[in-house]
Design a protein around this motif. Sequence first.
Motif, PDB file in Angstrom:
ATOM      1  N   GLY A 103      -5.612  12.982 -60.081  1.00 44.37           N
ATOM      2  CA  GLY A 103      -6.998  13.359 -59.824  1.00 44.37           C
ATOM      3  C   GLY A 103      -7.203  14.839 -60.065  1.00 44.37           C
ATOM      4  O   GLY A 103      -6.451  15.460 -60.824  1.00 44.37           O
ATOM      5  N   ALA A 104      -8.236  15.389 -59.406  1.00 41.03           N
ATOM      6  CA  ALA A 104      -8.613  16.790 -59.613  1.00 41.03           C
ATOM      7  C   ALA A 104      -7.691  17.690 -58.799  1.00 41.03           C
ATOM      8  O   ALA A 104      -7.666  17.599 -57.572  1.00 41.03           O
ATOM      9  CB  ALA A 104     -10.061  17.000 -59.202  1.00 41.03           C
ATOM     10  N   VAL A 105      -6.941  18.534 -59.497  1.00 41.66           N
ATOM     11  CA  VAL A 105      -5.950  19.408 -58.840  1.00 41.66           C
ATOM     12  C   VAL A 105      -6.126  20.830 -59.372  1.00 41.66           C
ATOM     13  O   VAL A 105      -6.855  21.075 -60.333  1.00 41.66           O
ATOM     14  CB  VAL A 105      -4.512  18.915 -59.115  1.00 41.66           C
ATOM     15  N   GLY A 106      -5.413  21.765 -58.733  1.00 36.14           N
ATOM     16  CA  GLY A 106      -5.412  23.142 -59.237  1.00 36.14           C
ATOM     17  C   GLY A 106      -4.312  23.328 -60.271  1.00 36.14           C
ATOM     18  O   GLY A 106      -3.349  22.556 -60.324  1.00 36.14           O
ATOM     19  N   TRP A 107      -4.458  24.348 -61.098  1.00 35.61           N
ATOM     20  CA  TRP A 107      -3.406  24.669 -62.076  1.00 35.61           C
ATOM     21  C   TRP A 107      -2.395  25.573 -61.389  1.00 35.61           C
ATOM     22  O   TRP A 107      -2.408  26.802 -61.523  1.00 35.61           O
ATOM     23  CB  TRP A 107      -4.009  25.325 -63.333  1.00 35.61           C
ATOM     24  N   GLU A 108      -1.494  24.922 -60.682  1.00 39.18           N
ATOM     25  CA  GLU A 108      -0.541  25.634 -59.836  1.00 39.18           C
ATOM     26  C   GLU A 108       0.566  24.654 -59.439  1.00 39.18           C
ATOM     27  O   GLU A 108       0.455  23.454 -59.697  1.00 39.18           O
ATOM     28  CB  GLU A 108      -1.265  26.153 -58.587  1.00 39.18           C
ATOM     29  N   GLU A 109       1.615  25.184 -58.841  1.00 38.81           N
ATOM     30  CA  GLU A 109       2.714  24.294 -58.453  1.00 38.81           C
ATOM     31  C   GLU A 109       2.318  23.371 -57.300  1.00 38.81           C
ATOM     32  O   GLU A 109       2.637  22.183 -57.298  1.00 38.81           O
ATOM     33  CB  GLU A 109       3.939  25.121 -58.081  1.00 38.81           C
ATOM     34  N   TYR A 110       1.653  23.938 -56.326  1.00 35.86           N
ATOM     35  CA  TYR A 110       1.200  23.155 -55.169  1.00 35.86           C
ATOM     36  C   TYR A 110      -0.295  23.361 -54.995  1.00 35.86           C
ATOM     37  O   TYR A 110      -0.797  24.460 -55.216  1.00 35.86           O
ATOM     38  CB  TYR A 110       1.895  23.626 -53.884  1.00 35.86           C
ATOM     39  N   SER A 111      -0.983  22.330 -54.583  1.00 40.54           N
ATOM     40  CA  SER A 111      -2.421  22.468 -54.320  1.00 40.54           C
ATOM     41  C   SER A 111      -2.759  21.926 -52.938  1.00 40.54           C
ATOM     42  O   SER A 111      -2.240  20.877 -52.535  1.00 40.54           O
ATOM     43  CB  SER A 111      -3.251  21.690 -55.354  1.00 40.54           C
ATOM     44  N   LEU A 112      -3.637  22.634 -52.268  1.00 41.15           N
ATOM     45  CA  LEU A 112      -4.239  22.115 -51.042  1.00 41.15           C
ATOM     46  C   LEU A 112      -5.546  21.444 -51.441  1.00 41.15           C
ATOM     47  O   LEU A 112      -6.439  22.093 -51.997  1.00 41.15           O
ATOM     48  CB  LEU A 112      -4.515  23.282 -50.071  1.00 41.15           C
ATOM     49  N   ILE A 113      -5.632  20.141 -51.219  1.00 38.00           N
ATOM     50  CA  ILE A 113      -6.819  19.383 -51.648  1.00 38.00           C
ATOM     51  C   ILE A 113      -7.646  19.028 -50.415  1.00 38.00           C
ATOM     52  O   ILE A 113      -7.234  18.211 -49.586  1.00 38.00           O
ATOM     53  CB  ILE A 113      -6.414  18.096 -52.397  1.00 38.00           C
ATOM     54  N   LYS A 114      -8.798  19.676 -50.311  1.00 36.25           N
ATOM     55  CA  LYS A 114      -9.661  19.395 -49.146  1.00 36.25           C
ATOM     56  C   LYS A 114     -10.554  18.193 -49.415  1.00 36.25           C
ATOM     57  O   LYS A 114     -10.880  17.440 -48.515  1.00 36.25           O
ATOM     58  CB  LYS A 114     -10.506  20.622 -48.824  1.00 36.25           C
ATOM     59  N   ASN A 115     -10.980  18.053 -50.669  1.00 36.53           N
ATOM     60  CA  ASN A 115     -11.844  16.930 -51.028  1.00 36.53           C
ATOM     61  C   ASN A 115     -10.996  15.866 -51.729  1.00 36.53           C
ATOM     62  O   ASN A 115     -10.730  15.941 -52.924  1.00 36.53           O
ATOM     63  CB  ASN A 115     -12.957  17.423 -51.948  1.00 36.53           C
ATOM     64  N   THR A 116     -10.558  14.883 -50.947  1.00 34.80           N
ATOM     65  CA  THR A 116      -9.656  13.869 -51.496  1.00 34.80           C
ATOM     66  C   THR A 116     -10.402  12.757 -52.224  1.00 34.80           C
ATOM     67  O   THR A 116      -9.782  11.829 -52.734  1.00 34.80           O
ATOM     68  CB  THR A 116      -8.802  13.236 -50.367  1.00 34.80           C
ATOM     69  N   GLN A 117     -11.727  12.868 -52.311  1.00 35.16           N
ATOM     70  CA  GLN A 117     -12.492  11.850 -53.037  1.00 35.16           C
ATOM     71  C   GLN A 117     -12.114  11.763 -54.504  1.00 35.16           C
ATOM     72  O   GLN A 117     -12.319  10.746 -55.139  1.00 35.16           O
ATOM     73  CB  GLN A 117     -13.990  12.161 -52.939  1.00 35.16           C
ATOM     74  N   SER A 118     -11.584  12.850 -55.055  1.00 32.58           N
ATOM     75  CA  SER A 118     -11.192  12.835 -56.466  1.00 32.58           C
ATOM     76  C   SER A 118      -9.693  12.593 -56.637  1.00 32.58           C
ATOM     77  O   SER A 118      -9.120  12.917 -57.662  1.00 32.58           O
ATOM     78  CB  SER A 118     -11.570  14.155 -57.140  1.00 32.58           C
ATOM     79  N   LEU A 119      -9.025  12.074 -55.606  1.00 35.36           N
ATOM     80  CA  LEU A 119      -7.600  11.706 -55.729  1.00 35.36           C
ATOM     81  C   LEU A 119      -7.465  10.185 -55.714  1.00 35.36           C
ATOM     82  O   LEU A 119      -8.048   9.510 -54.857  1.00 35.36           O
ATOM     83  CB  LEU A 119      -6.788  12.275 -54.566  1.00 35.36           C
TER      84      LEU A 119
END
Lengths: 345, 345
Positions: A103-119
């Motif tokens: 789904g929608a993630v950051g371009w980084e090793e780890y991401s904190l995803i607050k909006n999980t609707q796009s996972l």
Amino acid sequence: MASGSEVMSNKQVILKHFANGAPKESDMVVKTSSISLKVEPGSNAVVIKNLYLSCDPMMGNRMKNLGIPGLTYTVESPLEGFGVAKVVASGHPEFKKGDLVWGAVGWEEYSLIKNTQSLFKIHHTDVPLSYYTGILGMPGITAWAGFYELAAPKKGENVYISAASGAVGQLVGQFAKLMGCYVVGSAGSKEKVEILKNKFGFDDAFNYKEEQDLDAALKRCFPEGIDIYFENVGGKMLDAVLLNMRLHGRITACGMISQYNLSQPEGVHNMMNIVFKRIQMKGFFATDYFPEYAKFLDVVLPLIREGKVVYLEDIAEGLETAPAALVGLFTGHNVGKQVVAVSKE
Amino acid sequence: MASGSEVMSNKQVILKHFANGAPKESDMVVKTSSISLKVEPGSNAVVIKNLYLSCDPMMGNRMKNLGIPGLTYTVESPLEGFGVAKVVASGHPEFKKGDLVWGAVGWEEYSLIKNTQSLFKIHHTDVPLSYYTGILGMPGITAWAGFYELAAPKKGENVYISAASGAVGQLVGQFAKLMGCYVVGSAGSKEKVEILKNKFGFDDAFNYKEEQDLDAALKRCFPEGIDIYFENVGGKMLDAVLLNMRLHGRITACGMISQYNLSQPEGVHNMMNIVFKRIQMKGFFATDYFPEYAKFLDVVLPLIREGKVVYLEDIAEGLETAPAALVGLFTGHNVGKQVVAVSKE
């Protein structure tokens, strides 16, 4: 740079400043920050470890200050895109540590995803995980919705696809062949044209860079005209296509990559054909069709397992290569879907 | 020039040669021919006496050799268009002498109609007969289908109409107001702008000839953007509209009159907005919706009778005036629907 067991170092691809024209590697910088691998009590966020990142043309537009709501990236923050990841911490009842997601993630090793609707949880791992950035992810839904839903194809129709060896085009062509259509694609190198004909089973293909006259090339491939145009490039190509569309033709406007980085986009002169030939042209984002993801999987997973569709990826290794991989999309450097492998597990 | 009672003299507007650029009166010639008012035994053709002829912008394109199937007129034959007529002889079981009809007719005093599929019987004569060239004919169905069917409007949406005082535009605006939309139109004179606001009840209107910057004019009228654009003009106006469309906006491509007579149509540069904003643009011809004519009448006749829509016509008298009336469409000479009255009965 782990501090205790909860804070990890986190390499990120940061937008340094808005891109001006074609995105350049120098518009981005890879920096190391840190991230807590714990979720705040009471939060329903998740922390994920990114495995694969998807390079998509639209990201180039998001790097610019185009003033389109919800599109533009924030300067000094990581880019965002689609990716495949593993959950490392979760406050959300539907996700638990160890789950694979895309789904929608950051371009980084780890991401904190607050909006999980796009996972989306990944339930099928008998196919390559990277496929969830491509055939089983956003480009797959794009091809599926753009072809079946927007273009309303019928057996025997004439289908033309530009940027046909890319993440979306290669699938549209194979879907169209499975439906019994006559399918022609264009791409920007001899190698890609060969792949279209020999790997993806297109009926014909041409290298647009070697054609003096796009209208003539299309008339050669489609003496009776085009019923469905899957638009990935825009500009001069769209203008030539409009001359060759049949009555009641449909144009699925998926992208216009040839235009994204021009200071003045090319003028399209043949718009009157939209009236005269009663053409439908529709823009769309795959995200509009995410609610139908389960239905999509039911169609496409069996096609992969039975070898009825193939998928070509171009995988760059390591987050440091991500800026170059993204920039390469706009020069046609990639052959197939451009992916960045961030981590193996 | 009647010879016996069966052959009548028949004035006709003939296409002398294909038009080059804007149609000119000199592309046409009014000639007198003759016609038999009898139908061959066994034929199911009808002979009609034309009462009103409709001047439509698309006729200018039909006068040119554009190479679009079914569009182009035949040189040395009468022009064709929509009209209102009375049946004078019939071999068809559904039409009898004296019936009033509207549909596809020749530009002449009498027409022999072999294909009666494009003729509709007129059952309601409590409204002006000329209305069947306009609000109750092809332009009416155009407005109705283009707005309700293609644009899928919702109450409260922002609707923009170009060439808004014309045969179609004036109706689209009134339909949109009845639906509770915010409606703005543009036209080419102060007089037409006043009519839009005071006669047709548009919320706002502007004279495009007096605007230096169409983008700025649209931003002034639509600070929050346009949901539905009813496209009648094309070119620069379409380009400015694309900048001002909202996400998921719909463009009904009814016509592009500003472009029809240019040797090189203007380039439309802002096509990327179709992708970015997921815009739908659809071309159509009213004829695609003729099977729904009865349904259309059920909606529109009561609106006329109850005074909920009004219709403005510009009627030229006599077949000799027809070439000038048609040519006048392209210079904005007409105020409202341009009709030619051929005969009173």
